[in-house]
Scaffold this motif. Structure first.
Motif, PDB file in Angstrom:
ATOM      1  N   GLN A   1     -81.179   2.385  43.713  1.00 27.52           N
ATOM      2  CA  GLN A   1     -81.440   3.543  44.583  1.00 27.52           C
ATOM      3  C   GLN A   1     -82.070   4.682  43.776  1.00 27.52           C
ATOM      4  N   SER A   2     -81.516   4.965  42.604  1.00 31.30           N
ATOM      5  CA  SER A   2     -82.024   6.037  41.749  1.00 31.30           C
ATOM      6  C   SER A   2     -83.461   5.761  41.316  1.00 31.30           C
ATOM      7  N   MET A   3     -83.728   4.523  40.900  1.00 29.23           N
ATOM      8  CA  MET A   3     -85.076   4.146  40.456  1.00 29.23           C
ATOM      9  C   MET A   3     -86.095   4.315  41.580  1.00 29.23           C
ATOM     10  N   MET A   4     -85.721   3.923  42.800  1.00 28.20           N
ATOM     11  CA  MET A   4     -86.639   4.060  43.939  1.00 28.20           C
ATOM     12  C   MET A   4     -86.912   5.523  44.260  1.00 28.20           C
ATOM     13  N   ASN A   5     -85.998   6.415  43.860  1.00 27.21           N
ATOM     14  CA  ASN A   5     -86.169   7.854  44.098  1.00 27.21           C
ATOM     15  C   ASN A   5     -86.704   8.595  42.870  1.00 27.21           C
ATOM     16  N   GLY A   6     -87.144   7.836  41.849  1.00 27.36           N
ATOM     17  CA  GLY A   6     -87.727   8.471  40.663  1.00 27.36           C
ATOM     18  C   GLY A   6     -86.718   9.019  39.691  1.00 27.36           C
ATOM     19  N   GLY A   7     -85.482   8.535  39.743  1.00 32.59           N
ATOM     20  CA  GLY A   7     -84.444   9.042  38.854  1.00 32.59           C
ATOM     21  C   GLY A   7     -84.541   8.540  37.418  1.00 32.59           C
ATOM     22  N   ASN A   8     -85.393   7.554  37.189  1.00 33.28           N
ATOM     23  CA  ASN A   8     -85.517   6.966  35.852  1.00 33.28           C
ATOM     24  C   ASN A   8     -86.690   7.559  35.081  1.00 33.28           C
ATOM     25  N   ILE A   9     -86.560   7.543  33.760  1.00 32.65           N
ATOM     26  CA  ILE A   9     -87.693   7.773  32.868  1.00 32.65           C
ATOM     27  C   ILE A   9     -87.870   6.482  32.086  1.00 32.65           C
ATOM     28  N   GLY A  10     -89.036   5.870  32.169  1.00 34.31           N
ATOM     29  CA  GLY A  10     -89.234   4.554  31.581  1.00 34.31           C
ATOM     30  C   GLY A  10     -88.525   3.494  32.401  1.00 34.31           C
ATOM     31  N   LYS A  11     -88.144   2.417  31.749  1.00 37.66           N
ATOM     32  CA  LYS A  11     -87.595   1.254  32.452  1.00 37.66           C
ATOM     33  C   LYS A  11     -86.142   1.469  32.852  1.00 37.66           C
ATOM     34  N   GLN A  12     -85.838   1.144  34.098  1.00 37.66           N
ATOM     35  CA  GLN A  12     -84.445   1.205  34.572  1.00 37.66           C
ATOM     36  C   GLN A  12     -83.763  -0.120  34.236  1.00 37.66           C
TER      37      GLN A  12
END
Length: 347
Positions: free
Chosen positions: A330-341
């Motif tokens: 969910q976080s990755m789909m909302n741009g919560g990651n920097i680089g690879k999740q």
């Protein structure tokens, strides 16, 4: 043997936004013994990626992706260590990977479907094989090589959208290594933009949530845009395309802004942008890394060499525990990651 696994609990709907609750952690059992050709592996790392959004639908809209089934274990890129082997080429203690690794703590897998990993290639950072030295790095490198038409000395300007994500953060650096003279990233926070410039060697970065993207792009790319590595689609891409030069190239890596909508892939451009694309002879061809697997081995070695030499900087966002994989997605789909999740399942 009792294990934990994560299954698809519910579908978000073709136009819905995925949430952690679409996944469910449950206890299950696997056989205590393995058969000839099989290995028992303990999962170390799992990857969550934007393409998985399509697998949450009953129809993925793609001929190469199978949908996840309700109440069945989900799967994707994974890395583990062999705990028991009845496969000739794999021994206890070997590190292995697969694109179809089940989201569970321990699994019994067909040894012939696993790829053995050499940790020294990535300075012992095994999780890099799910990102910079895996399918993500391949997408960035082969996308640029096959569709970007980057040439040393051609004074090309590259723009990367979703630039602080797994693929984008690599693509900008690889664009520079392959010969681009100027690289500009587009991302969604000031923190991401400063990492792109200070750590990843981008010349500049635009926070699309602040100010006018078109104006900033004109300032930062006064000679127009020659190569566009597109990870997002939608309005941002329309803005970039309108500033692209004659005979320029779009590398269609992903369209994350469109993944929660029921549209074809790649999504059609608005009529005015399509007109620009045709008039300026801008290439925009679908790119699928799986079509270039004959170049996989050499490309992975190139990526590993750049990592070892410090020419390719790698960022990861790591979440601990299989129980948190839904939240990580969910976080990755909302741009919560920097680089690879990445999800770290065990040590």
């Amino acid at each position: 043997m009792i294990i934990q696994r994560v299954v698809l609990n519910s579908r978000p709907g073709k136009n819905g936004v995925p949430v952690a609750e679409n996944f469910r952690l449950e206890q299950s059992t696997i056989a205590d013994t393995i058969e000839a050709g099989q290995v028992r592996v303990r999962t170390l790392y799992l990857s969550v990626d934007p393409y998985m959004r399509c697998r949450m639908n009953e129809d993925t809209g793609s001929d190469y992706l199978l949908p996840w089934q309700l109440s069945e274990v989900a799967d994707g890129g994974g890395i583990g260590v062999v705990e028991e082997s009845k496969h000739d080429n794999l021994a206890k203690g070997d590190f292995v990977t697969s694109f179809t690794w089940p989201w569970q703590t321990v699994a019994i897998l067909d040894g012939s479907l696993l790829q053995k990993l050499v940790p020294q290639l990535v300075n012992g950072r095994l999780s890099y094989f799910l990102g910079a030295a895996g399918i993500t790095g391949l997408t960035a490198l082969l996308g640029i090589k096959e569709k970007g038409h980057v040439a040393v000395g051609a004074n090309q300007t590259m723009v990367v959208s979703g630039a602080a994500g797994a693929c984008g953060s690599l693509a900008g650096q690889i664009g520079r290594l392959e010969g681009c003279s100027r690289v500009v990233g587009i991302a969604g926070t000031d923190e991401k933009c400063s990492i792109l410039v200070q750590e990843m060697g981008f010349d500049a970065a635009i926070n699309y949530k602040k100010g006018n993207v078109a104006e900033q792009l004109r300032e930062l790319c006064p000679g127009g845009v020659d190569v566009y590595f597109d990870n997002v689609g939608g309005d941002i891409s329309d803005t970039v395309i309108s500033q692209m030069n004659q005979n320029s190239h779009i590398i269609l890596s992903g369209q994350i802004s469109q993944y929660n909508k029921d549209v074809p892939y790649p999504p059609p451009l608005p009529p005015d942008i399509e007109k620009i694309q045709k008039e300026r002879n801008i290439t925009r061809e679908r790119f699928l890394v799986l079509n270039y697997m004959d170049k996989q081995e050499a490309s992975i070695l190139q990526l590993c060499q750049w990592i070892q030499e410090g020419k390719l900087k790698v960022r990861e966002t790591v979440v601990e525990g299989l129980a948190n994989i839904g939240a990580a997605f969910q976080s990755m789909m909302n741009g919560g990651n920097i680089g690879k999740q990445i999800v770290s399942v065990s040590k």
